[in-house]
Design an enzyme around this catalytic site. Sequence first.
Site, PDB file in Angstrom:
ATOM      1  CG  MET A 338     -20.899 -45.400  10.486  1.00  0.00           C
ATOM      2  SD  MET A 338     -20.223 -44.154  11.595  1.00  0.00           S
ATOM      3  CE  MET A 338     -20.566 -44.866  13.192  1.00  0.00           C
ATOM      4  CB  VAL A 414     -24.476 -53.252   5.138  1.00  0.00           C
ATOM      5  CG1 VAL A 414     -23.359 -54.294   5.185  1.00  0.00           C
ATOM      6  CG2 VAL A 414     -25.722 -53.777   5.810  1.00  0.00           C
ATOM      7  CD  GLU A 416     -29.937 -47.487   9.504  1.00  0.00           C
ATOM      8  OE1 GLU A 416     -29.102 -48.405   9.470  1.00  0.00           O
ATOM      9  OE2 GLU A 416     -30.427 -47.078  10.558  1.00  0.00           O
ATOM     10  CE  LYS A 421     -28.565 -51.630   8.757  1.00  0.00           C
ATOM     11  NZ  LYS A 421     -27.212 -51.196   8.977  1.00  0.00           N
ATOM     12  CB  SER A 443     -28.177 -44.686  13.597  1.00  0.00           C
ATOM     13  OG  SER A 443     -27.919 -44.634  12.241  1.00  0.00           O
ATOM     14  CG  HIS A 464     -25.884 -46.499  17.686  1.00  0.00           C
ATOM     15  ND1 HIS A 464     -26.386 -45.376  18.283  1.00  0.00           N
ATOM     16  CD2 HIS A 464     -25.749 -46.192  16.376  1.00  0.00           C
ATOM     17  CE1 HIS A 464     -26.565 -44.430  17.373  1.00  0.00           C
ATOM     18  NE2 HIS A 464     -26.180 -44.898  16.214  1.00  0.00           N
ATOM     19  CG  ASN A 514     -28.617 -40.697  17.172  1.00  0.00           C
ATOM     20  OD1 ASN A 514     -27.659 -40.007  17.480  1.00  0.00           O
ATOM     21  ND2 ASN A 514     -28.537 -41.671  16.287  1.00  0.00           N
TER      22      ASN A 514
END
Length: 736
Positions: A338, A414, A416, A421, A443, A464, A514
């Site tokens: 991403m 970075v 998930e 984080k 996400s 996002h 989502n």
Amino acid sequence: MTETNFRAELDDDGLLSVVWDMPGRSMNVLTADAIQELSGIVDRVIAEEAIRGVVISSGKKAFSGGADLTMLEGIARLYERERAQSGETAAAQAVFDESRKLSQLYRRIETSGKPWAIAIRGVCLGGAFELALACHYRVAANDGSTRVGLPEVKVGLFPGAGGTQRVARLLPPQDALQMLMKGEQIRPDKARAMRLVDEVAPEAEIVDRAKAWLKTAPKAVKPWDEKGFKLPGGPVWSKGGFMTFPPANAIYRRETQGNYPNIFAMLQAVFEGLQLPMDLALTVESRLFAKVLRSPEAAAMIRTLFVSMQELNKGARRPAGVAKSALKKVGVVGAGFMGAGVGYVTAQAGIEVVLVDRDQAAADKGKEFARALISGQVAKGRATGAERDALLGRITATDDYGALGDCDLVIEAVFEDPKVKAEVIAKVEAALKPEAIFASNTSTLPISGLAKHSSRPERFVGIHFFSPVEKMMLVEVIEGEKTGDEALAVALDYVAAIRKTPIVVKDSRGFFANRCVIAYMLEGHLMLTEGVPAAMIENVAKQAGMPVGPLSLNDEVALDLGLKILNATKAQLGEQAVNPAQETLLRRLVETEGRLGRKNGKGFYDYPEGGKKSLWPGLAEVVEAKLDPDAIDVAELRDRFLVAQALDAARTVEEGVISDMREADVGAILGFGFAPFTGGPLSWIDGMGAKAFVAKAQALEAKHGARFAPNSLLFDLADTGETFYGRFAGPAKAAA
Ligand code: NAD
């Protein structure tokens, strides 16, 4: 008549130069005023003997984006008004008369007896390109920004000002139908090769070239108005016609599943129009256009895909009172799948990028991704070598967090993992200047939870992205509990700078897109466990209007990710929060069969190297239940797909996750392709009425369980007869 939208000047050679330059607008648009003024100019051209020819150009950077769709919306509304006052026939006539004014104006240009040339630079689309097609000579600039095309199909319409007839008389029918159905923007060279423009010239010369053509004293008659005109592909009732029209009908079915009446009407206009002389053909086109303009699909698509989207792009949700930020430098931490994409789109917007990863090699890999993408563009002629070098020059790949010191915004992408984080948040904040904004691309992790690791949570926000970043146009901006207006404004300014569409979503599980799409995939999984054949599941989903079947989609996102989300949901919310049948299916596929999706070449489908994917035959053994396909209610399957998603959209409104109806509809179409002809899930519910929707959902609830239970907001709307857009007009507050 004095014009405000055009400047008309007659030169010594008798050439009238008409410059379209609407005051107070960055782009020319065909408004009712502009059309009236152009009509006055046509009268003058016909009446004044001294005028020998006309050259029309634009005073703006671009020629024009086409007709004002809100004007077209107004014509569609005229029908209801007239019907109430004067009855059905008069109402249909009124819409017909109004909606064909542009077509008639263009025909007057074409048959004015004087030659009209047009000089095009920048975009010339829709109704504006139909004007060009009515002119006798078209010169386009050969610069990077010039594009012509007829994109009307994308908003539920079709080119109704002569476009279908002129394109189908210029191009062989197969090419014409393809161009009209795709609605693509076409580059000048290709347009020249297709005969859509007559000449391509350097931008500075286009008006002179048009004048030069006029000075050759050309005949102002179109080929189709001359005796003996022959269609490029031969008559409709010929071998060539038979090779084109029946397959076109089949392609229409395959591509649209019959969900887009505008495209069908367009095919009809071409098929019938080509059998008639031009004036009658234009009348046929107008009749079909008026019908399409009144269709619920056109109303829904214009509202969501044009009006609402434009409003959101212009910052409808941006907090007022915060000065606009000019982002000069943006940091991206995590140069993986991403992050590399985010770095690329940011640099493409002309912003300096600092791309940070754990080590130099990982950071370099992210920059290489940008190099590969932009080099592909250069190879396709869509960018120059100089543009590639400039773009790469804007990306600094490093493992040094200190390089983030002068960034205005830093986006982390970075792993998930809350621990990773948290560490990254601390390291970035230690390097950041005090006024900078920190954004997370997570996400699944709540933004408010991540912001707890921040020493300045009011400057912490979610941005996002969807994958692939360079293609997906939607970005969700997530407001945490403490996110301040400035952070929100900077995030929205950033999304505007990279030319994507933002929706503002309150922090919650799965955010908006989502969450709805997970409901869609769940339905596909459950149908499979019930014994619905996999191929039927995929095909019916497409019939319902979804671009990709739920099993294919799950393969793309990865089955193990689905299982991971399921596990996390269970851990946080308890056993009852997950569906046991879905869990069993995913566990079997991932843990027993090692099927992870496209990424390892096996998921619901097999992906042979270099070959076409096909459904995995082993699914028959994984699932014991088998239903007789002929006994399955296909309409019910279609409903399940759309109702499941629409229910979640309705719940996000009640929960305040979504507070502006436009965002739910635009977000659903751009984010996960919710049946675009509906205008989005809330427009879909509004279109049938909350009462009918509740009845539909309750019927499914009785058969398939509580996931189809309507929420109280829906019951309420059903009781009062209100709509989502009616109750929560504009930037609405949450239902509570
Ligand atoms: P990825 O594994 O491809 O990339 C993560 C990158 O972060 C790697 O390059 C890794 O080296 C780097 N990294 C890890 N720890 C770091 C540290 N301490 N400092 C600097 N860099 C570090 O993962 P991804 O798919 O790009 O996902 C990244 C984030 O984006 C996740 O939060 C994910 O939830 C989110 N996201 C993913 C998708 C998707 O489709 N993959 C979509 C939207 C959001």
